[in-house]
Motif scaffolding. Structure first.
Motif, PDB file in Angstrom:
ATOM      1  N   VAL A  28       0.840  -1.205   0.000  1.00  0.00           N
ATOM      2  CA  VAL A  28       0.000   0.000   0.000  1.00  0.00           C
ATOM      3  C   VAL A  28       0.870   1.248   0.000  1.00  0.00           C
ATOM      4  CG1 VAL A  28      -1.655   1.327   1.391  1.00  0.00           C
ATOM      5  CG2 VAL A  28      -1.992  -1.115   1.042  1.00  0.00           C
ATOM      6  N   PHE A  29       1.941   1.245   0.779  1.00  0.00           N
ATOM      7  CA  PHE A  29       2.852   2.387   0.827  1.00  0.00           C
ATOM      8  C   PHE A  29       3.493   2.636  -0.538  1.00  0.00           C
ATOM      9  CE2 PHE A  29       7.091   4.202   1.530  1.00  0.00           C
ATOM     10  CZ  PHE A  29       6.756   5.360   2.208  1.00  0.00           C
ATOM     11  N   ALA A  30       3.896   1.581  -1.218  1.00  0.00           N
ATOM     12  CA  ALA A  30       4.559   1.734  -2.508  1.00  0.00           C
ATOM     13  C   ALA A  30       3.598   2.175  -3.608  1.00  0.00           C
ATOM     14  CB  ALA A  30       5.226   0.424  -2.910  1.00  0.00           C
ATOM     15  N   LEU A  31       2.340   1.815  -3.491  1.00  0.00           N
ATOM     16  CA  LEU A  31       1.380   2.114  -4.544  1.00  0.00           C
ATOM     17  C   LEU A  31       0.461   3.285  -4.229  1.00  0.00           C
ATOM     18  CD1 LEU A  31       0.375  -1.516  -5.545  1.00  0.00           C
ATOM     19  CD2 LEU A  31       2.060  -0.024  -6.626  1.00  0.00           C
ATOM     20  N   ARG A  32       0.760   4.018  -3.166  1.00  0.00           N
ATOM     21  CA  ARG A  32      -0.105   5.139  -2.793  1.00  0.00           C
ATOM     22  C   ARG A  32       0.017   6.272  -3.811  1.00  0.00           C
ATOM     23  NH1 ARG A  32       4.597   6.134  -0.549  1.00  0.00           N
ATOM     24  NH2 ARG A  32       5.215   8.254  -0.063  1.00  0.00           N
ATOM     25  N   PRO A  33      -1.006   7.119  -3.907  1.00  0.00           N
ATOM     26  CA  PRO A  33      -0.922   8.244  -4.842  1.00  0.00           C
ATOM     27  C   PRO A  33       0.244   9.175  -4.475  1.00  0.00           C
ATOM     28  CG  PRO A  33      -3.172   7.957  -4.072  1.00  0.00           C
ATOM     29  CD  PRO A  33      -2.304   7.036  -3.253  1.00  0.00           C
ATOM     30  N   GLY A  34       0.956   9.613  -5.471  1.00  0.00           N
ATOM     31  CA  GLY A  34       2.074  10.522  -5.250  1.00  0.00           C
ATOM     32  C   GLY A  34       3.409   9.841  -5.048  1.00  0.00           C
ATOM     33  N   SER A  35       3.424   8.522  -4.952  1.00  0.00           N
ATOM     34  CA  SER A  35       4.695   7.847  -4.699  1.00  0.00           C
ATOM     35  C   SER A  35       5.542   7.702  -5.958  1.00  0.00           C
ATOM     36  CB  SER A  35       4.448   6.471  -4.091  1.00  0.00           C
ATOM     37  OG  SER A  35       3.778   5.631  -5.002  1.00  0.00           O
ATOM     38  N   LYS A  36       4.928   7.813  -7.133  1.00  0.00           N
ATOM     39  CA  LYS A  36       5.698   7.665  -8.373  1.00  0.00           C
ATOM     40  C   LYS A  36       6.720   8.786  -8.513  1.00  0.00           C
ATOM     41  CE  LYS A  36       5.341   7.017 -13.307  1.00  0.00           C
ATOM     42  NZ  LYS A  36       4.480   6.841 -14.460  1.00  0.00           N
ATOM     43  N   LYS A  37       6.315  10.004  -8.199  1.00  0.00           N
ATOM     44  CA  LYS A  37       7.235  11.136  -8.305  1.00  0.00           C
ATOM     45  C   LYS A  37       8.396  10.973  -7.327  1.00  0.00           C
ATOM     46  CE  LYS A  37       7.479  16.125  -7.805  1.00  0.00           C
ATOM     47  NZ  LYS A  37       6.821  17.329  -7.346  1.00  0.00           N
ATOM     48  N   MET A  38       8.101  10.568  -6.104  1.00  0.00           N
ATOM     49  CA  MET A  38       9.163  10.372  -5.114  1.00  0.00           C
ATOM     50  C   MET A  38      10.103   9.256  -5.536  1.00  0.00           C
ATOM     51  SD  MET A  38       6.995  10.882  -1.579  1.00  0.00           S
ATOM     52  CE  MET A  38       8.169   9.935  -0.689  1.00  0.00           C
ATOM     53  N   ALA A  39       9.574   8.182  -6.109  1.00  0.00           N
ATOM     54  CA  ALA A  39      10.409   7.067  -6.552  1.00  0.00           C
ATOM     55  C   ALA A  39      11.311   7.484  -7.711  1.00  0.00           C
ATOM     56  CB  ALA A  39       9.537   5.887  -6.954  1.00  0.00           C
ATOM     57  N   GLU A  40      10.777   8.277  -8.619  1.00  0.00           N
ATOM     58  CA  GLU A  40      11.591   8.751  -9.739  1.00  0.00           C
ATOM     59  C   GLU A  40      12.701   9.678  -9.262  1.00  0.00           C
ATOM     60  OE1 GLU A  40       8.733  10.435 -12.397  1.00  0.00           O
ATOM     61  OE2 GLU A  40       8.189   8.480 -13.247  1.00  0.00           O
ATOM     62  N   GLU A  41      12.402  10.527  -8.288  1.00  0.00           N
ATOM     63  CA  GLU A  41      13.435  11.414  -7.739  1.00  0.00           C
ATOM     64  C   GLU A  41      14.521  10.604  -7.039  1.00  0.00           C
ATOM     65  OE1 GLU A  41      11.500  14.184  -5.178  1.00  0.00           O
ATOM     66  OE2 GLU A  41      10.483  15.222  -6.815  1.00  0.00           O
ATOM     67  N   ALA A  42      14.130   9.601  -6.279  1.00  0.00           N
ATOM     68  CA  ALA A  42      15.118   8.767  -5.580  1.00  0.00           C
ATOM     69  C   ALA A  42      15.959   7.977  -6.565  1.00  0.00           C
ATOM     70  CB  ALA A  42      14.406   7.826  -4.617  1.00  0.00           C
ATOM     71  N   ALA A  43      15.352   7.534  -7.662  1.00  0.00           N
ATOM     72  CA  ALA A  43      16.100   6.762  -8.654  1.00  0.00           C
ATOM     73  C   ALA A  43      17.110   7.616  -9.404  1.00  0.00           C
ATOM     74  CB  ALA A  43      15.122   6.122  -9.633  1.00  0.00           C
ATOM     75  N   SER A  44      16.854   8.921  -9.490  1.00  0.00           N
ATOM     76  CA  SER A  44      17.773   9.781 -10.235  1.00  0.00           C
ATOM     77  C   SER A  44      18.910  10.334  -9.381  1.00  0.00           C
ATOM     78  CB  SER A  44      16.996  10.932 -10.880  1.00  0.00           C
ATOM     79  OG  SER A  44      16.494  11.797  -9.886  1.00  0.00           O
ATOM     80  N   ILE A  45      18.934  10.087  -8.105  1.00  0.00           N
ATOM     81  CA  ILE A  45      19.976  10.615  -7.216  1.00  0.00           C
ATOM     82  C   ILE A  45      21.381  10.194  -7.665  1.00  0.00           C
ATOM     83  CG2 ILE A  45      20.926  10.469  -4.877  1.00  0.00           C
ATOM     84  CD1 ILE A  45      18.071  10.585  -3.830  1.00  0.00           C
ATOM     85  N   PRO A  46      21.629   8.930  -8.010  1.00  0.00           N
ATOM     86  CA  PRO A  46      22.998   8.565  -8.418  1.00  0.00           C
ATOM     87  C   PRO A  46      23.454   9.245  -9.700  1.00  0.00           C
ATOM     88  CG  PRO A  46      21.736   6.609  -7.867  1.00  0.00           C
ATOM     89  CD  PRO A  46      20.771   7.737  -7.898  1.00  0.00           C
ATOM     90  N   LEU A  47      22.516   9.721 -10.498  1.00  0.00           N
ATOM     91  CA  LEU A  47      22.885  10.320 -11.791  1.00  0.00           C
ATOM     92  C   LEU A  47      23.098  11.821 -11.704  1.00  0.00           C
ATOM     93  CD1 LEU A  47      20.284   8.358 -13.935  1.00  0.00           C
ATOM     94  CD2 LEU A  47      22.673   7.778 -13.501  1.00  0.00           C
TER      95      LEU A  47
END
Length: 50
Positions: A28-47
């Motif tokens: 539920v935490f991973a699929l909640r509304p608004g989590s896609k933007k946070m996940a994309e931001e976290a994924a781009s940190i190494p780059l």
């Protein structure tokens, strides 16, 4: 009652329930509304460049 038997009965009942609730909560935490933007931001940190 032996310690092993008592711990096994706990794991068979309440432990399974606890892990199931934790798993459902994580989904539920991973699929909640608004989590896609946070996940994309976290994924781009190494780059990012400093």
């Amino acid at each position: 009652m032996e310690t092993y038997t008592m711990m096994r009965q706990f794991a068979d009942s309440w432990g399974l329930l606890g892990f199931t609730l934790f798993f459902v909560g994580a989904i539920v935490f991973a699929l909640r509304p608004g989590s896609k933007k946070m996940a994309e931001e976290a994924a781009s940190i190494p780059l990012k460049e400093d």
